[in-house]
Design a protein around this motif. Structure first.
Motif, PDB file in Angstrom:
ATOM      1  N   GLY A  49       0.790  -1.230   0.000  1.00 54.82           N
ATOM      2  CA  GLY A  49       0.000   0.000   0.000  1.00 54.82           C
ATOM      3  C   GLY A  49       0.821   1.279   0.000  1.00 54.82           C
ATOM      4  N   GLY A  86       2.540   0.549  -7.071  1.00 52.92           N
ATOM      5  CA  GLY A  86       1.789   0.398  -8.322  1.00 52.92           C
ATOM      6  C   GLY A  86       1.429   1.751  -8.924  1.00 52.92           C
ATOM      7  N   THR A  87       1.048   2.683  -8.057  1.00 54.03           N
ATOM      8  CA  THR A  87       0.676   4.027  -8.521  1.00 54.03           C
ATOM      9  C   THR A  87       1.857   4.681  -9.230  1.00 54.03           C
ATOM     10  N   SER A  97       4.549  -8.080  -9.612  1.00 54.99           N
ATOM     11  CA  SER A  97       4.471  -9.478  -9.165  1.00 54.99           C
ATOM     12  C   SER A  97       3.054  -9.833  -8.728  1.00 54.99           C
ATOM     13  N   GLN A 120       0.494 -13.884   3.291  1.00 54.82           N
ATOM     14  CA  GLN A 120       1.878 -14.388   3.371  1.00 54.82           C
ATOM     15  C   GLN A 120       2.578 -14.277   2.024  1.00 54.82           C
ATOM     16  N   ARG A 123      11.192  -9.287  -3.121  1.00 54.42           N
ATOM     17  CA  ARG A 123      10.529  -9.071  -1.845  1.00 54.42           C
ATOM     18  C   ARG A 123      11.283  -9.756  -0.697  1.00 54.42           C
ATOM     19  N   ARG A 143      -8.753   1.519  -1.618  1.00 53.91           N
ATOM     20  CA  ARG A 143      -8.195   1.313  -2.966  1.00 53.91           C
ATOM     21  C   ARG A 143      -9.216   0.692  -3.920  1.00 53.91           C
ATOM     22  N   TYR A 170      -6.734   3.686  -8.049  1.00 56.79           N
ATOM     23  CA  TYR A 170      -7.446   4.851  -7.500  1.00 56.79           C
ATOM     24  C   TYR A 170      -7.576   4.686  -5.991  1.00 56.79           C
ATOM     25  N   ARG A 227      -0.511  -8.911   6.117  1.00 54.67           N
ATOM     26  CA  ARG A 227       0.552  -8.623   5.136  1.00 54.67           C
ATOM     27  C   ARG A 227       1.674  -7.813   5.776  1.00 54.67           C
ATOM     28  N   ARG A 270       3.540  12.100   1.139  1.00 56.85           N
ATOM     29  CA  ARG A 270       3.148  13.316   0.416  1.00 56.85           C
ATOM     30  C   ARG A 270       2.090  12.971  -0.641  1.00 56.85           C
TER      31      ARG A 270
HETATM   32  P1  AP5 Z   1      -0.774   1.248  -4.545  1.00 59.12           P
HETATM   33  O1  AP5 Z   1      -0.047   2.059  -5.549  1.00 59.12           O
HETATM   34  O2  AP5 Z   1      -1.759   0.229  -5.024  1.00 59.12           O
HETATM   35  O3  AP5 Z   1       0.250   0.598  -3.487  1.00 59.12           O
HETATM   36  P2  AP5 Z   1       1.246  -0.631  -3.656  1.00 59.12           P
HETATM   37  O4  AP5 Z   1       2.502  -0.281  -2.925  1.00 59.12           O
HETATM   38  O5  AP5 Z   1       1.350  -1.046  -5.083  1.00 59.12           O
HETATM   39  O6  AP5 Z   1       0.443  -1.664  -2.773  1.00 59.12           O
HETATM   40  P3  AP5 Z   1       0.107  -3.191  -2.997  1.00 59.12           P
HETATM   41  O7  AP5 Z   1      -0.940  -3.544  -1.936  1.00 59.12           O
HETATM   42  O8  AP5 Z   1      -0.238  -3.518  -4.429  1.00 59.12           O
HETATM   43  O9  AP5 Z   1       1.372  -3.843  -2.612  1.00 59.12           O
HETATM   44  P4  AP5 Z   1       1.539  -5.231  -2.158  1.00 59.12           P
HETATM   45  O10 AP5 Z   1       2.991  -5.218  -2.214  1.00 59.12           O
HETATM   46  O11 AP5 Z   1       0.986  -5.666  -0.865  1.00 59.12           O
HETATM   47  O12 AP5 Z   1       0.643  -6.116  -3.168  1.00 59.12           O
HETATM   48  P5  AP5 Z   1       1.072  -6.970  -4.409  1.00 59.12           P
HETATM   49  O13 AP5 Z   1      -0.031  -6.898  -5.383  1.00 59.12           O
HETATM   50  O14 AP5 Z   1       2.449  -6.659  -4.841  1.00 59.12           O
HETATM   51  O15 AP5 Z   1      -1.502   2.290  -3.538  1.00 59.12           O
HETATM   52  C1  AP5 Z   1      -2.328   1.828  -2.481  1.00 59.12           C
HETATM   53  C2  AP5 Z   1      -3.522   2.818  -2.327  1.00 59.12           C
HETATM   54  O16 AP5 Z   1      -3.012   4.057  -1.828  1.00 59.12           O
HETATM   55  C3  AP5 Z   1      -4.239   3.148  -3.653  1.00 59.12           C
HETATM   56  O17 AP5 Z   1      -5.608   3.300  -3.400  1.00 59.12           O
HETATM   57  C4  AP5 Z   1      -3.610   4.488  -4.093  1.00 59.12           C
HETATM   58  O18 AP5 Z   1      -4.509   5.291  -4.858  1.00 59.12           O
HETATM   59  C5  AP5 Z   1      -3.293   5.139  -2.745  1.00 59.12           C
HETATM   60  N1  AP5 Z   1      -2.097   5.979  -2.783  1.00 59.12           N
HETATM   61  C6  AP5 Z   1      -0.933   5.744  -3.471  1.00 59.12           C
HETATM   62  N2  AP5 Z   1      -0.031   6.740  -3.248  1.00 59.12           N
HETATM   63  C7  AP5 Z   1      -0.655   7.604  -2.382  1.00 59.12           C
HETATM   64  C8  AP5 Z   1      -0.236   8.843  -1.758  1.00 59.12           C
HETATM   65  N3  AP5 Z   1       0.976   9.375  -1.986  1.00 59.12           N
HETATM   66  N4  AP5 Z   1      -1.120   9.460  -0.937  1.00 59.12           N
HETATM   67  C9  AP5 Z   1      -2.365   8.917  -0.694  1.00 59.12           C
HETATM   68  N5  AP5 Z   1      -2.815   7.771  -1.256  1.00 59.12           N
HETATM   69  C10 AP5 Z   1      -1.965   7.115  -2.083  1.00 59.12           C
HETATM   70  O19 AP5 Z   1       1.133  -8.435  -3.743  1.00 59.12           O
HETATM   71  C11 AP5 Z   1      -0.041  -9.106  -3.323  1.00 59.12           C
HETATM   72  C12 AP5 Z   1       0.358 -10.429  -2.674  1.00 59.12           C
HETATM   73  O20 AP5 Z   1       1.018 -11.273  -3.644  1.00 59.12           O
HETATM   74  C13 AP5 Z   1       1.351 -10.320  -1.512  1.00 59.12           C
HETATM   75  O21 AP5 Z   1       0.701 -10.055  -0.270  1.00 59.12           O
HETATM   76  C14 AP5 Z   1       1.995 -11.718  -1.542  1.00 59.12           C
HETATM   77  O22 AP5 Z   1       1.142 -12.681  -0.990  1.00 59.12           O
HETATM   78  C15 AP5 Z   1       2.100 -11.993  -3.047  1.00 59.12           C
HETATM   79  N6  AP5 Z   1       3.366 -11.526  -3.629  1.00 59.12           N
HETATM   80  C16 AP5 Z   1       3.525 -10.479  -4.495  1.00 59.12           C
HETATM   81  N7  AP5 Z   1       4.831 -10.333  -4.829  1.00 59.12           N
HETATM   82  C17 AP5 Z   1       5.510 -11.292  -4.161  1.00 59.12           C
HETATM   83  C18 AP5 Z   1       6.886 -11.645  -4.082  1.00 59.12           C
HETATM   84  N8  AP5 Z   1       7.828 -10.966  -4.759  1.00 59.12           N
HETATM   85  N9  AP5 Z   1       7.234 -12.693  -3.293  1.00 59.12           N
HETATM   86  C19 AP5 Z   1       6.295 -13.397  -2.623  1.00 59.12           C
HETATM   87  N10 AP5 Z   1       4.974 -13.110  -2.640  1.00 59.12           N
HETATM   88  C20 AP5 Z   1       4.572 -12.069  -3.402  1.00 59.12           C
END
Ligand code: AP5
Length: 220
Positions: A11, A15-16, A32, A58, A89, A128, A138, A172, A200
């Motif tokens: 979060g 991704g943003t 990923s 996890q 990660r 989100r 978004y 998470r 910010r």
């Molecule tokens: P967003 O841009 O979506 O944040 P993010 O850092 O991309 O968050 P994710 O939840 O996607 O990260 P994650 O690492 O947990 O998930 P992932 O899909 O990689 O922003 C979040 C929200 O905040 C949005 O609504 C946005 O609009 C808002 N926002 C952004 N910037 C802002 C700002 N400056 N101010 C205010 N609001 C803002 O992984 C999912 C799962 O997959 C993991 O839990 C794990 O089980 C698995 N997985 C993924 N990759 C691996 C890996 N490499 N190894 C093992 N397991 C993995």
């Protein structure tokens, strides 16, 4: 070719900001989580395995994750430059990435850590909304779409992720923040780690990331 790794807690805004880097610098956006969610939706063996871990907040085991992600990195669209969102990660994944890139005469050029205090991250995930066609991101308050439930960019419906419930988000954080520290240390040792303040507003974070990439390119 440029390889940028975006680091941050779940979060934090990876991704943003990756979407911005894709548009601005013409880098392939490799996420990923998106790869895993596509595998889950397709019901592949990788998807069935990944689902067991993702639904509990996890990390998916390194062996599976490294194979899936390095296969994706090897695709033609990533050869001229890529932004890596969510991988590596763990320290093991970071080492595997270095090895794979070195084999092709490449390396991680920039590792940018988006720093956000943990207490702000649960609210971010809860608000989100994601575009179902292309993953545009978004937030109900910080970055709302012009029309509720519809992507500004391509008009597709917005959906919420299955792992964005408050309980799974807390899981998470608990499961993943220690491993993130290992990855941060890895890139600090290699001298490519930069940090930006992710609290910010989104546009200001984008400016900070852009400034970092431009500065590093100028200094190279
Ligand atoms: P967003 O841009 O979506 O944040 P993010 O850092 O991309 O968050 P994710 O939840 O996607 O990260 P994650 O690492 O947990 O998930 P992932 O899909 O990689 O922003 C979040 C929200 O905040 C949005 O609504 C946005 O609009 C808002 N926002 C952004 N910037 C802002 C700002 N400056 N101010 C205010 N609001 C803002 O992984 C999912 C799962 O997959 C993991 O839990 C794990 O089980 C698995 N997985 C993924 N990759 C691996 C890996 N490499 N190894 C093992 N397991 C993995």
């Amino acid at each position: 070719m440029t390889v940028v790794v975006l680091l941050g807690a779940p979060g934090a805004g990876k991704g943003t900001q990756a979407k911005f880097l894709e548009t601005e610098f013409g880098l392939a956006h490799l996420a990923s989580g998106d790869l895993l969610r596509a595998a889950v939706a397709a019901g592949t063996p990788v998807g069935r395995e990944a689902d067991r871990y993702m639904s509990r907040g996890q990390l998916v085991p390194d062996a599976t994750m490294i194979r899936v992600f390095l296969d994706r990195l090897d695709q033609p669209d990533a050869r001229s430059g890529a932004v890596l969102d969510g991988f590596p990660r763990t320290g093991t994944q970071a080492e595997a990435l270095d090895e794979a890139l070195t084999e092709h005469g490449r390396r991680v050029d920039h590792a940018i850590l988006i720093e956000v205090p943990v207490e702000d991250l649960v609210a971010r995930a809860a608000g989100r909304w994601i575009c179902s066609a292309a993953g545009h991101v978004y937030h109900a308050i910080a970055h709302p779409p012009r029309v509720v439930g519809v992507c500004d960019v391509d008009g597709s419906p917005l959906v919420q992720r299955a792992d964005d419930t408050a309980d799974t988000v807390r899981a998470r954080m608990a499961q993943q923040l220690g491993a993130l520290e290992d990855v941060v240390r890895h890139y600090r040792r290699r001298g490519v780690l930069r940090t930006v303040d992710g609290l910010r507003p989104i546009r200001e974070v984008t400016e900070a990331v852009r400034a970092q990439l431009v500065f590093d390119r100028g200094a190279a």
